[in-house]
Design a protein around this motif. Sequence first.
Motif, PDB file in Angstrom:
ATOM      1  N   ILE A   6       0.697  -0.966  -0.047  1.00  8.31           N
ATOM      2  CA  ILE A   6      -0.089  -0.122  -0.092  1.00  8.31           C
ATOM      3  C   ILE A   6       0.788   1.105  -0.113  1.00  8.31           C
ATOM      4  N   ALA A   7       1.946   1.271   0.848  1.00  4.52           N
ATOM      5  CA  ALA A   7       2.826   2.393   0.869  1.00  4.52           C
ATOM      6  C   ALA A   7       3.595   2.697  -0.463  1.00  4.52           C
ATOM      7  N   GLY A   8       3.799   1.519  -1.151  1.00  4.01           N
ATOM      8  CA  GLY A   8       4.790   1.952  -2.322  1.00  4.01           C
ATOM      9  C   GLY A   8       3.587   2.390  -3.693  1.00  4.01           C
ATOM     10  N   ALA A   9       2.415   1.625  -3.663  1.00  2.79           N
ATOM     11  CA  ALA A   9       1.529   2.030  -4.442  1.00  2.79           C
ATOM     12  C   ALA A   9       1.141   3.652  -4.197  1.00  2.79           C
ATOM     13  N   TRP A  10       0.869   3.870  -3.115  1.00  3.62           N
ATOM     14  CA  TRP A  10       0.360   5.343  -2.830  1.00  3.62           C
ATOM     15  C   TRP A  10       1.526   6.290  -3.232  1.00  3.62           C
ATOM     16  N   ALA A  11       2.775   5.906  -3.113  1.00  7.26           N
ATOM     17  CA  ALA A  11       3.875   6.827  -3.527  1.00  7.26           C
ATOM     18  C   ALA A  11       4.095   6.850  -4.993  1.00  7.26           C
ATOM     19  N   THR A  12       3.819   5.802  -5.510  1.00  8.89           N
ATOM     20  CA  THR A  12       3.985   5.837  -6.938  1.00  8.89           C
ATOM     21  C   THR A  12       2.497   6.678  -7.572  1.00  8.89           C
ATOM     22  N   SER A  13       1.590   6.543  -7.081  1.00  7.35           N
ATOM     23  CA  SER A  13       0.324   7.439  -7.512  1.00  7.35           C
ATOM     24  C   SER A  13       0.643   8.878  -7.356  1.00  7.35           C
ATOM     25  N   ARG A  14       1.515   9.048  -6.316  1.00  8.88           N
ATOM     26  CA  ARG A  14       1.865  10.716  -6.273  1.00  8.88           C
ATOM     27  C   ARG A  14       2.969  11.162  -7.018  1.00  8.88           C
ATOM     28  N   PHE A  15       3.758  10.364  -7.252  1.00  8.88           N
ATOM     29  CA  PHE A  15       4.985  10.705  -8.261  1.00  8.88           C
ATOM     30  C   PHE A  15       4.547  10.667  -9.628  1.00  8.88           C
ATOM     31  N   PHE A  16       3.714   9.690 -10.135  1.00  5.36           N
ATOM     32  CA  PHE A  16       3.329   9.794 -11.546  1.00  5.36           C
ATOM     33  C   PHE A  16       2.784  10.982 -12.198  1.00  5.36           C
ATOM     34  N   PRO A  17       1.699  11.691 -11.564  1.00  5.60           N
ATOM     35  CA  PRO A  17       1.396  12.936 -11.898  1.00  5.60           C
ATOM     36  C   PRO A  17       2.422  14.005 -12.316  1.00  5.60           C
ATOM     37  N   ARG A  18       3.529  14.121 -11.378  1.00  5.76           N
ATOM     38  CA  ARG A  18       4.518  14.978 -11.326  1.00  5.76           C
ATOM     39  C   ARG A  18       5.227  14.612 -12.728  1.00  5.76           C
ATOM     40  N   LEU A  19       5.559  13.412 -12.920  1.00  3.81           N
ATOM     41  CA  LEU A  19       6.119  12.945 -14.068  1.00  3.81           C
ATOM     42  C   LEU A  19       5.550  13.426 -15.318  1.00  3.81           C
ATOM     43  N   VAL A  20       4.093  13.299 -15.189  1.00  5.98           N
ATOM     44  CA  VAL A  20       3.396  13.586 -16.488  1.00  5.98           C
ATOM     45  C   VAL A  20       3.360  15.236 -16.592  1.00  5.98           C
ATOM     46  N   ASP A  21       3.424  15.994 -15.673  1.00 12.40           N
ATOM     47  CA  ASP A  21       3.549  17.612 -15.815  1.00 12.40           C
ATOM     48  C   ASP A  21       4.766  17.910 -15.971  1.00 12.40           C
ATOM     49  N   SER A  22       6.009  17.168 -15.921  1.00 10.94           N
ATOM     50  CA  SER A  22       7.155  17.925 -15.850  1.00 10.94           C
ATOM     51  C   SER A  22       7.782  17.752 -17.421  1.00 10.94           C
ATOM     52  N   SER A  23       9.231  18.101 -17.544  1.00  8.72           N
ATOM     53  CA  SER A  23       9.764  17.913 -18.963  1.00  8.72           C
ATOM     54  C   SER A  23      11.479  17.958 -18.708  1.00  8.72           C
ATOM     55  N   GLY A  24      12.110  17.423 -19.886  1.00 10.35           N
ATOM     56  CA  GLY A  24      13.475  17.425 -19.804  1.00 10.35           C
ATOM     57  C   GLY A  24      13.893  16.572 -18.680  1.00 10.35           C
ATOM     58  N   ASN A  25      15.154  17.076 -18.002  1.00 11.47           N
ATOM     59  CA  ASN A  25      15.893  16.386 -17.090  1.00 11.47           C
ATOM     60  C   ASN A  25      14.975  16.221 -15.627  1.00 11.47           C
ATOM     61  N   GLN A  26      13.969  16.971 -15.481  1.00 10.96           N
ATOM     62  CA  GLN A  26      13.209  16.750 -14.319  1.00 10.96           C
ATOM     63  C   GLN A  26      12.343  15.773 -14.678  1.00 10.96           C
ATOM     64  N   ARG A  27      11.888  15.482 -15.880  1.00 11.11           N
ATOM     65  CA  ARG A  27      10.963  14.494 -16.268  1.00 11.11           C
ATOM     66  C   ARG A  27      11.842  13.104 -16.044  1.00 11.11           C
ATOM     67  N   ILE A  28      13.077  13.085 -16.514  1.00 10.62           N
ATOM     68  CA  ILE A  28      13.900  11.812 -16.304  1.00 10.62           C
ATOM     69  C   ILE A  28      14.043  11.606 -14.748  1.00 10.62           C
ATOM     70  N   GLY A  29      14.326  12.336 -14.116  1.00 13.47           N
ATOM     71  CA  GLY A  29      14.289  12.327 -12.365  1.00 13.47           C
ATOM     72  C   GLY A  29      12.987  11.625 -12.163  1.00 13.47           C
ATOM     73  N   TRP A  30      11.869  12.383 -12.338  1.00 11.96           N
ATOM     74  CA  TRP A  30      10.593  11.591 -11.853  1.00 11.96           C
ATOM     75  C   TRP A  30      10.303  10.267 -12.453  1.00 11.96           C
ATOM     76  N   ILE A  31      10.928   9.808 -13.566  1.00 10.09           N
ATOM     77  CA  ILE A  31      10.661   8.557 -14.131  1.00 10.09           C
ATOM     78  C   ILE A  31      11.486   7.525 -13.253  1.00 10.09           C
ATOM     79  N   PHE A  32      12.643   8.018 -12.934  1.00 11.56           N
ATOM     80  CA  PHE A  32      13.739   7.057 -12.065  1.00 11.56           C
ATOM     81  C   PHE A  32      13.099   6.647 -10.734  1.00 11.56           C
ATOM     82  N   LEU A  33      12.423   8.162 -10.187  1.00 10.49           N
ATOM     83  CA  LEU A  33      11.806   8.061  -8.637  1.00 10.49           C
ATOM     84  C   LEU A  33      10.653   7.053  -8.629  1.00 10.49           C
ATOM     85  N   THR A  34       9.690   7.392  -9.490  1.00  7.74           N
ATOM     86  CA  THR A  34       8.668   6.533  -9.973  1.00  7.74           C
ATOM     87  C   THR A  34       8.862   5.000  -9.772  1.00  7.74           C
TER      88      THR A  34
END
Length: 715
Positions: free
Chosen positions: A33-61
């Motif tokens: 549950i904790a991992g799925a909750w974290a993934t669901s919060r990181f994923f929208p940031r990935l969608v909204d970001s771009s460039g190097n920031q998006r790569i970072g959010w992909i890795f973190l997610t």
Amino acid sequence: MEERGEAPEMTPVHHLLHSHDPALLLLALLLCIAGAWATSRFFPRLVDSSGNQRIGWIFLTALSTGVSIWCTHFVAMLAYQAGTAVTFDRFLTMLSLVVAVGGGSLGIAIAGTGRNARVRPAIGGAVVGLSIAVMHYMGMVAYRVHGTVTWDVPLVALSVAFSIGVSAAALYVGRRAGRRSRDGMWALLVLSVLLLHFTGMAAFHVVPAASAGEGIDPESLRVLGMTIVFLSLVVISAGVAGYLIDSRGRADTVARLQRLAMHDALTGLPNRASFNERLNTDIEWARAEGERLALVVIDINDFKDVNDLRGHAAGDEVLRVIGARLGALTAGREGEFVARVGGDEFTALVRVLSDAEPGAFLTRLEEALSAPIWIQAERDEIVPRASIGVAMFPDDATDGAVLTANADLAMYRAKAGLQHGVCFYDAELDERTRLRRGLGADLRQAVARGELILHYQVQTSLQTGAPRGYEALIRWEHPRLGTVPPGSFIPLAEESGLIVPIGEWVLRTACAEAATWDPPYRIAVNVSAVQLTEQDLAGVVRDVLDETGLAPARLELELTESAVFADKERAQETLRAIKAMGVGIALDDFGSGYSSLEVLRSFPFDRIKIDRSVIASPGTEQETLAFVQAIMSMGRIFGMSALAEGVETPEQLAVLRSAGCEEAQGFLFGRPEPVEAIRAARTGDPTGQPVAAERVPEVAAGGAVDVPDEGVQLV
């Protein structure tokens, strides 16, 4: 019938639950549950970001997804009680972690990028689900038991289908905006892992060997499970910390941008957008409470001079100080609000709870605005002055736009006054200003729409009675107001700079018309001070004469004394250049103000135009005669002829003849008329203008000429 004391046969569900350690199984569920909750919060940031920031959010997610699901699987496997000795293949176990993180990264990258928000999330989710399934069964292969293992293949296939399908749905839902989408995403991810694990474990069957081998001690399994949970939570917590930091940074950025959007950067006061919002709020308050609201418009007088003479840094300092004073003036006062809405313009709102309240605020306001301001760079002080206009709700307006406009009108009246610093809106006084400002806006389009026309008034020889020339007089046929006389719109044109193109149009049109006349009468055209100082007037005259073919000697430019003294040196240079072309120059309105020999001596005038106020003076005929003779004597000293304007009665004509005046114009000889009307009235004359010799006897018999209203008067 079952025998008493015999245990009932367990269903597959009961078998699965009883074959797991409850404590470790609960840990695995919480971790999932904790991992799925974290993934669901990181994923929208990935969608909204771009460039190097998006790569970072992909890795973190992907890291939070892969590690948490792998740890969930590993702890759940530790919770499984196989009934025999158990060991793990270290290589395959670690390889399964790589598959979970790597496959998750690929799937999340597919789902969170690109424009197709329908197909890509489903495809990416399917990749994530497949990687989870591969990770699970690779871990099961690494799970070595002392016994015989068999698999139920249909259940294995069903578990893989569950993992792929539900994961695809999870990322599809997560790509949509909104909190419900994020909650739906983590719930579906948890469901995907649970279905995969328990369906896969239902397909897993172990038949223990006759002799148990050495495996991992159960207590060691618990410690190992707790360690894995702790490490996975560290990874998830690190990601969540980054998410929270980013959220706080975003919140701070949004707050900063919102403040910049609603506040003026120079003074720190609320800006126009903030003022409009507060105005609507205060109007609603006034309506609900049955109270009044004062809207105050403040304009700093002569602020342009501060910028021009002392520089923009000094101007900015003045605005900063005034902004600080106004902010301090309203600080802590709930019913008062002040904003900067333009360059040197401020506005204030005051909730009026008593009759004394607007006056008290305005007194404090004037004191704050009039205090000297020390300019450190200049080592000097500036004493600001302001024009203040006030409009009251609902007395003067019932909506914000009209209330603001009325306060503006009151402010312009205060600015135009010599002593009034504060003016309250007055419908009767300010309506004329509103009409005048509206007229100024219409004037910009008047030339393009062909609304400006020329009328011509005859200039008559008093010796022969014959026409000597015509003065071109501009008129404006307004589509709503009718004929607007020049006295109403020429000042507007001069203030706005429109007099330059309008004056050039008059000159070109009048010269083109005069070039067609036979006999070749003189054409007189008025020139303003703005044309003389801000335009290459000599060049324009030269171009117009070349274009129209009018002989220079037939053109006469009329200028007032104030026009030539606005910039004396430039005027002298320009007029000499024009006179060198052969164009005549007349001094208009002579005798109406401060007239002197200096102006006659300094400028190359050919003619003096005696103002109508001299002819229509309230004195006796002898006094008028003496005044006219004195003017003509000054003109003769400098070789200038005289023309009297505004002649309306035979008595005035008699005085001019007695004084020896050469020419005259006025209603006695002919009213200003369009050239077409003049031609229609006199078909024998190519210009159509009746000659003065025929007009004078008629007027002498009929008495004074009535002066009709020439149109809407605005000044």
